[in-house]
Enzyme design. Structure first.
Site, PDB file in Angstrom:
ATOM      1  N   CYS A   1       6.452  40.313   7.768  1.00  0.00           N
ATOM      2  CA  CYS A   1       6.177  41.664   8.250  1.00  0.00           C
ATOM      3  C   CYS A   1       6.983  42.746   7.538  1.00  0.00           C
ATOM      4  O   CYS A   1       6.558  43.900   7.496  1.00  0.00           O
ATOM      5  CB  CYS A   1       6.438  41.736   9.759  1.00  0.00           C
ATOM      6  SG  CYS A   1       5.261  40.748  10.726  1.00  0.00           S
TER       7      CYS A   1
ATOM      8  N   GLY B   1       5.352  43.286  17.948  1.00  0.00           N
ATOM      9  CA  GLY B   1       4.820  43.029  19.272  1.00  0.00           C
ATOM     10  C   GLY B   1       5.459  44.003  20.236  1.00  0.00           C
ATOM     11  O   GLY B   1       6.493  44.611  19.918  1.00  0.00           O
TER      12      GLY B   1
END
Length: 296
Positions: free
Chosen positions: A78, A220
């Protein structure tokens, strides 16, 4: 268990290049540059492997010079685009006349897990496909349609969070790449992030409260919450991260460029320093410090 890894990677080879091309064409148009003016290409991806790869496909499909120099940032997850920015910044520092095209592309959906397990459910729910690109030139500036760069890349930093090697992993399995994101990740971020950033920002005579804009990778909802808790940030500091997560999902490496693009749309807010933050396997925290500029 679904398609084999070989079958999934063959789909990556078919579809990643055209998606990357879309993002790259937009970046070139935005920068008012022709493909022939690009001297270096930095590609970022962790969801597929092939050689020749996306970088070579882009040289052909965009009409880049056959002498374009390449760097590929692979399998970093990421925060890969931050590593891409670091590489591009170094290329421009070594050659101020360089024009670097940075392109991040991910096809996370290729690695959907079809078995019913907790890790598979979390990964399938969070991850998505996407591509984004940006041009970096002299003075490490990010180009815009107005011809005035909204940001300069001042510095980047990394921190391996202690006792975290199993908290987030990304491994090649027989039926796709297998992502593990344990419940320990938010706790580790909350416990260690502030110390890292306070020390690094202090080297630039900055404090947490001096950062005008936060570009936090939305790994998230709980990761966004952990960053806010660790740094005592108000809800609005991570509002754009939540918007992108809601609208597009976690696209892995391109996601922070999507947030930067949305921030750029708020042109009145190019004041003050911007901090880009992402987390990847390790558990590793990566950060980039950007200086803002007002549009012309």
């Amino acid at each position: 268990a679904g398609p084999t890894t070989g079958e999934r990677v063959r789909l990556y080879a078919e579809h990643a290049g055209p998606l990357a091309q879309q993002g790259a064409l937009q970046a070139l148009d935005d920068a008012h540059l022709s493909a022939a003016e690009i001297t270096h290409l930095v590609t970022v991806s962790c969801t597929g492997f092939e050689a020749p790869g996306v970088d070579v496909q882009l040289i052909s499909s965009l009409g880049l010079s056959r002498t374009t120099q390449r760097v590929h940032v692979g399998f970093m997850g990421c925060h890969g685009a931050i590593n891409g920015l670091r590489a591009a910044r170094g290329l421009v520092a070594a050659n101020p006349s360089a024009r670097v095209l940075l392109c991040a592309v991910e096809l996370c959906s290729l690695h959907y897990r079809l078995t019913w397990d907790t890790e598979g459910i979390k990964g399938n729910a969070l991850f998505a496909d996407g591509a984004a690109a940006v041009v970096i030139g002299d003075a490490q500036t990010v180009s815009t349609q107005s011809g005035v760069a909204p940001w300069s890349v001042i510095d980047t930093a990394s921190c391996l969070i202690p006792d975290s090697l199993d908290a987030m992993t990304w491994r090649i399995g027989d039926h796709g790449f297998e992502m593990t994101l344990t419940g320990e990740v938010p706790r580790l971020i909350e416990e260690h992030l502030e110390e890292f950033l306070v020390s690094w920002l202090g080297q630039h005579d900055l404090k947490i409260e001096d950062i005008a804009h936060w570009v936090v990778h939305p790994g998230g909802p709980r990761i966004i919450d952990a960053v806010r808790a660790a740094l005592s940030l108000p809800a609005e500091a991570t509002a754009l991260s939540r918007e992108i997560l809601n609208d597009y999902g976690n696209m892995s490496s391109p996601t922070i460029l999507f947030i930067l693009e949305r921030l750029r749309g708020q042109s009145a807010r190019f004041d003050g320093p911007t901090l880009v933050l992402g987390f990847g396997p390790g558990l590793m925290a990566e950060a980039a410090l950007l200086a803002g500029h007002l549009p012309a």
